[in-house]
Design a protein around this motif. Sequence first.
Motif, short mmCIF file in Angstrom:
data_model
loop_
_atom_site.label_atom_id
_atom_site.label_comp_id
_atom_site.label_asym_id
_atom_site.label_seq_id
_atom_site.Cartn_x
_atom_site.Cartn_y
_atom_site.Cartn_z
N GLU A 15 0.84 -1.21 0.00
CA GLU A 15 0.00 0.00 0.00
C GLU A 15 0.87 1.25 0.00
O GLU A 15 0.60 2.20 -0.75
N LYS A 16 1.90 1.26 0.84
CA LYS A 16 2.82 2.40 0.88
C LYS A 16 3.55 2.56 -0.46
O LYS A 16 3.71 3.68 -0.96
N PHE A 17 3.96 1.46 -1.05
CA PHE A 17 4.64 1.47 -2.34
C PHE A 17 3.75 2.09 -3.41
O PHE A 17 4.20 2.93 -4.20
N GLU A 18 2.49 1.68 -3.44
CA GLU A 18 1.55 2.19 -4.44
C GLU A 18 1.29 3.69 -4.27
O GLU A 18 0.98 4.38 -5.23
N LYS A 19 1.46 4.19 -3.05
CA LYS A 19 1.27 5.62 -2.78
C LYS A 19 2.58 6.39 -2.90
O LYS A 19 2.62 7.59 -2.63
N GLY A 20 3.66 5.72 -3.27
CA GLY A 20 4.95 6.37 -3.41
C GLY A 20 5.66 6.62 -2.09
O GLY A 20 6.62 7.38 -2.02
N LYS A 21 5.21 5.97 -1.03
CA LYS A 21 5.79 6.17 0.31
C LYS A 21 6.75 5.05 0.71
O LYS A 21 7.24 5.03 1.84
N ALA A 22 7.00 4.12 -0.19
CA ALA A 22 7.97 3.05 0.03
C ALA A 22 8.60 2.74 -1.32
O ALA A 22 7.93 2.80 -2.36
N GLY A 23 9.87 2.43 -1.30
CA GLY A 23 10.57 2.10 -2.53
C GLY A 23 10.46 0.63 -2.88
O GLY A 23 9.99 -0.19 -2.09
N ALA A 93 1.93 -11.80 -5.50
CA ALA A 93 1.85 -11.99 -6.95
C ALA A 93 1.11 -10.85 -7.62
O ALA A 93 1.57 -10.30 -8.62
N GLU A 94 -0.03 -10.47 -7.07
CA GLU A 94 -0.81 -9.38 -7.67
C GLU A 94 -0.06 -8.06 -7.64
O GLU A 94 -0.11 -7.29 -8.59
N THR A 95 0.62 -7.81 -6.54
CA THR A 95 1.38 -6.56 -6.43
C THR A 95 2.50 -6.53 -7.45
O THR A 95 2.67 -5.54 -8.18
N LEU A 96 3.27 -7.60 -7.52
CA LEU A 96 4.42 -7.62 -8.43
C LEU A 96 3.99 -7.61 -9.90
O LEU A 96 4.72 -7.10 -10.75
N MET A 97 2.81 -8.15 -10.20
CA MET A 97 2.30 -8.10 -11.58
C MET A 97 2.13 -6.67 -12.07
O MET A 97 2.25 -6.39 -13.25
N GLY A 98 1.87 -5.77 -11.14
CA GLY A 98 1.65 -4.38 -11.50
C GLY A 98 2.92 -3.53 -11.53
O GLY A 98 2.85 -2.34 -11.82
N VAL A 99 4.06 -4.14 -11.25
CA VAL A 99 5.33 -3.38 -11.19
C VAL A 99 6.06 -3.51 -12.52
O VAL A 99 6.22 -4.61 -13.06
N GLN A 100 6.50 -2.40 -13.02
CA GLN A 100 7.36 -2.35 -14.21
C GLN A 100 8.73 -1.89 -13.79
O GLN A 100 8.86 -0.82 -13.17
N LEU A 101 9.75 -2.66 -14.09
CA LEU A 101 11.11 -2.23 -13.80
C LEU A 101 11.57 -1.26 -14.88
O LEU A 101 11.30 -1.47 -16.06
N SER A 102 12.25 -0.22 -14.47
CA SER A 102 12.69 0.78 -15.45
C SER A 102 14.02 0.41 -16.05
O SER A 102 14.86 -0.14 -15.52
#
Length: 102
Positions: A15-23, A93-102
């Motif tokens: 949740e923090k990651f999605e809000k930009g409050k965790a890396g 799994a659901e969280t990581l599916m939404g992550v794109q590595l730059s």
Amino acid sequence: DLVVVNLYPFAETAEKFEKGKAGFDELIENIDIGGPTLIRAAAKNYQDVLVVVDPADYPEVATQLSGEETVEFRFEMAKKAFGHIAVYDVVIAETLMGVQLS
């Protein structure tokens, strides 16, 4: 035997990651590896091991331990443990599916 495990708070970190409050590194660091393994091993061996994954169950566990806990109670806790791990893995799994590595 008794195994009590509280997993790393991945969902809260996500949740923090999605809000930009965790890396991303913090997100990955909060994927518990040993805890789920220990929970699965304990739950698989419910006949001899009482596994506890939810602090809300502590009072009932204490009551059971002050008497003689039954195999039925250990089985109920094992089922809950497997469900807990399943949900934990789905959130990861659901969280990581939404992550794109730059």
